[in-house]
Design a protein around this motif. Sequence first.
Motif, mmCIF file in Angstrom:
data_model
loop_
_atom_site.group_PDB
_atom_site.id
_atom_site.type_symbol
_atom_site.label_atom_id
_atom_site.label_comp_id
_atom_site.label_asym_id
_atom_site.label_seq_id
_atom_site.Cartn_x
_atom_site.Cartn_y
_atom_site.Cartn_z
ATOM 1 N N ALA A 284 0.463 53.988 61.716
ATOM 2 C CA ALA A 284 0.673 52.978 60.679
ATOM 3 C C ALA A 284 1.360 51.751 61.242
ATOM 4 O O ALA A 284 2.228 51.837 62.093
ATOM 5 C CB ALA A 284 1.510 53.574 59.545
ATOM 6 N N ARG A 285 0.995 50.604 60.748
ATOM 7 C CA ARG A 285 1.619 49.350 61.130
ATOM 8 C C ARG A 285 2.714 49.050 60.108
ATOM 9 O O ARG A 285 2.587 49.314 58.927
ATOM 10 C CB ARG A 285 0.613 48.200 61.134
ATOM 11 C CG ARG A 285 -0.582 48.442 62.033
ATOM 12 C CD ARG A 285 -0.235 48.411 63.490
ATOM 13 N NE ARG A 285 0.115 47.074 63.910
ATOM 14 C CZ ARG A 285 0.406 46.750 65.153
ATOM 15 N NH1 ARG A 285 0.394 47.673 66.098
ATOM 16 N NH2 ARG A 285 0.716 45.512 65.473
ATOM 17 N N TYR A 286 3.809 48.464 60.559
ATOM 18 C CA TYR A 286 4.927 48.179 59.683
ATOM 19 C C TYR A 286 5.055 46.670 59.539
ATOM 20 O O TYR A 286 4.983 45.945 60.511
ATOM 21 C CB TYR A 286 6.228 48.750 60.259
ATOM 22 C CG TYR A 286 6.227 50.245 60.359
ATOM 23 C CD1 TYR A 286 5.709 50.886 61.470
ATOM 24 C CD2 TYR A 286 6.740 51.029 59.331
ATOM 25 C CE1 TYR A 286 5.704 52.264 61.569
ATOM 26 C CE2 TYR A 286 6.744 52.404 59.435
ATOM 27 C CZ TYR A 286 6.229 53.010 60.556
ATOM 28 O OH TYR A 286 6.233 54.375 60.645
ATOM 29 N N ALA A 287 5.282 46.232 58.339
ATOM 30 C CA ALA A 287 5.491 44.807 58.089
ATOM 31 C C ALA A 287 6.949 44.575 57.766
ATOM 32 O O ALA A 287 7.561 45.343 57.028
ATOM 33 C CB ALA A 287 4.618 44.327 56.924
ATOM 34 N N ALA A 288 7.512 43.513 58.297
ATOM 35 C CA ALA A 288 8.914 43.205 58.052
ATOM 36 C C ALA A 288 9.027 42.296 56.842
ATOM 37 O O ALA A 288 8.248 41.366 56.667
ATOM 38 C CB ALA A 288 9.524 42.513 59.271
ATOM 39 N N ALA A 289 10.018 42.570 56.024
ATOM 40 C CA ALA A 289 10.287 41.717 54.875
ATOM 41 C C ALA A 289 11.773 41.445 54.828
ATOM 42 O O ALA A 289 12.580 42.351 54.810
ATOM 43 C CB ALA A 289 9.844 42.404 53.582
ATOM 44 N N GLY A 290 12.129 40.163 54.781
ATOM 45 C CA GLY A 290 13.541 39.798 54.745
ATOM 46 C C GLY A 290 14.173 39.946 56.101
ATOM 47 O O GLY A 290 13.563 40.365 57.065
ATOM 48 N N GLY A 291 15.458 39.611 56.192
ATOM 49 C CA GLY A 291 16.173 39.705 57.455
ATOM 50 C C GLY A 291 15.749 38.611 58.409
ATOM 51 O O GLY A 291 14.823 37.844 58.149
ATOM 52 N N ARG A 292 16.450 38.536 59.536
ATOM 53 C CA ARG A 292 16.156 37.518 60.533
ATOM 54 C C ARG A 292 15.909 38.169 61.872
ATOM 55 O O ARG A 292 16.607 39.094 62.272
ATOM 56 C CB ARG A 292 17.328 36.540 60.692
ATOM 57 C CG ARG A 292 17.521 35.621 59.526
ATOM 58 C CD ARG A 292 18.185 34.337 59.986
ATOM 59 N NE ARG A 292 19.373 34.551 60.760
ATOM 60 C CZ ARG A 292 20.582 34.760 60.248
ATOM 61 N NH1 ARG A 292 20.740 34.832 58.960
ATOM 62 N NH2 ARG A 292 21.624 34.906 61.034
ATOM 63 N N ALA A 293 14.903 37.691 62.556
ATOM 64 C CA ALA A 293 14.617 38.159 63.904
ATOM 65 C C ALA A 293 15.348 37.285 64.893
ATOM 66 O O ALA A 293 15.732 36.161 64.574
ATOM 67 C CB ALA A 293 13.114 38.107 64.150
ATOM 68 N N PRO A 294 15.576 37.767 66.103
ATOM 69 C CA PRO A 294 16.207 36.932 67.125
ATOM 70 C C PRO A 294 15.426 35.652 67.328
ATOM 71 O O PRO A 294 14.196 35.649 67.359
ATOM 72 C CB PRO A 294 16.156 37.824 68.379
ATOM 73 C CG PRO A 294 16.090 39.215 67.851
ATOM 74 C CD PRO A 294 15.303 39.122 66.583
ATOM 75 N N SER A 295 16.133 34.530 67.481
ATOM 76 C CA SER A 295 15.496 33.225 67.525
ATOM 77 C C SER A 295 14.670 33.008 68.766
ATOM 78 O O SER A 295 13.850 32.103 68.817
ATOM 79 C CB SER A 295 16.567 32.136 67.432
ATOM 80 O OG SER A 295 17.484 32.252 68.501
ATOM 81 N N SER A 296 14.860 33.827 69.807
ATOM 82 C CA SER A 296 14.142 33.610 71.058
ATOM 83 C C SER A 296 12.740 34.209 71.047
ATOM 84 O O SER A 296 11.996 34.050 71.995
ATOM 85 C CB SER A 296 14.930 34.227 72.232
ATOM 86 O OG SER A 296 15.018 35.627 72.072
ATOM 87 N N LEU A 297 12.372 34.876 69.953
ATOM 88 C CA LEU A 297 11.100 35.572 69.957
ATOM 89 C C LEU A 297 9.952 34.604 69.759
ATOM 90 O O LEU A 297 10.027 33.669 68.996
ATOM 91 C CB LEU A 297 11.078 36.631 68.844
ATOM 92 C CG LEU A 297 12.213 37.641 68.912
ATOM 93 C CD1 LEU A 297 12.052 38.661 67.805
ATOM 94 C CD2 LEU A 297 12.246 38.325 70.252
ATOM 95 N N GLY A 298 8.845 34.883 70.456
ATOM 96 C CA GLY A 298 7.671 34.028 70.349
ATOM 97 C C GLY A 298 6.539 34.753 69.664
ATOM 98 O O GLY A 298 6.672 35.850 69.161
ATOM 99 N N GLY A 299 5.368 34.148 69.648
ATOM 100 C CA GLY A 299 4.218 34.744 69.004
ATOM 101 C C GLY A 299 3.187 35.164 70.023
ATOM 102 O O GLY A 299 3.286 34.905 71.202
#
Length: 352
Positions: A284-299
């Motif tokens: 299963a794939r998980y989707a994130a809702a709310g919260g903040r990810a580290p700012s250094s992350l890219g796509g």
Amino acid sequence: MHETDELSRAELPLMRITTLGEFALERLVPGDQGDPPRYVRVARSEWGNRGPAMTLLKVLLCRAQRRALRSELIEAIWPDHEAINAAHALDSATSVLRRHILRAGDSGVMLLTLRSGGETALKLPGQHRLWVDADAFLSQVSGAMRVEHRGQSPIPLLEDALALARGEFLEDDLYAEWAQGRRHTVNGARHRALFKLVDLYLEDGQVSLAEEWLFAALEENPTDEDALCRLMTMLARQGRRREALQLYLYTEDVLQEEQAEPAAYTRDVARRIRQGLALSEQGARYAAAGGRAPSSLGGGGPPDWGSGIGEERSRMASLRAGRAVPPYQYRSLRHRPQRRFGVSTGWTLGCS
């Protein structure tokens, strides 16, 4: 306007010090033409050649209440002080630190001399006048624990705290004995905050955010086996065993360069993942809702890594040789090149 500017200055620390990552000093200066005051970075040329004074500053920052006796300072800065006039050297360092590095103009003294019971001590002001990122981080972590005790969510405070804790504490003084106690305190709080945040994300079903913070921790230090084992387990439980093993192989290679090897527990986790033991296989794939990810992350998305452990090992060898991807970016950590994990929404292992 002048009174307003002075009031704004009085409410702000006169200096800010960065100790996590690259060491830096900033001074509060008046704004131009009615603008609010701002912080200006002090050029390294102003303090880079003032070794004893800067060591004195750092030692005091590592002490409880930012205070130490003269005898303690001499022992920390000049352990072989019998060969020099240590008292004179300390007086000189104190003068340089007070007059040139921590100069505060008309705003008062930033390095106090205290005398009591025949002992003389030096003391720096608190956060309200001399803000230090490591102390702000520790305060945020403590605040998060208090908030949770009151039944509120500590997630925002933990995120803010970990955003401050980027980089090794006093990375230019990794082997200085006087820095070890404070470094252990900072590193311990960083791990507590990280794994508490991961646990809270998982409780809320925000697995993707938990992964992002663990990836960021490994990007900072790929030999952090606590973060590695936690992330490997999470990935394996989603049916992403190959990705988990790629992380393990990468860390194993970094440790081998340091003439070390993964701990027995880490090796056992990798073995179980490789053999499919005691780990649920969920696609299963998980989707994130709310919260903040580290700012250094890219796509970006995951490339095709091939199949089999042998191909993963070959891929890791190519990465190490710098052939398959752009050159590594290096960062000081433990006085060795720091390779960085590339983090993306597809959770691939790469280099930036």
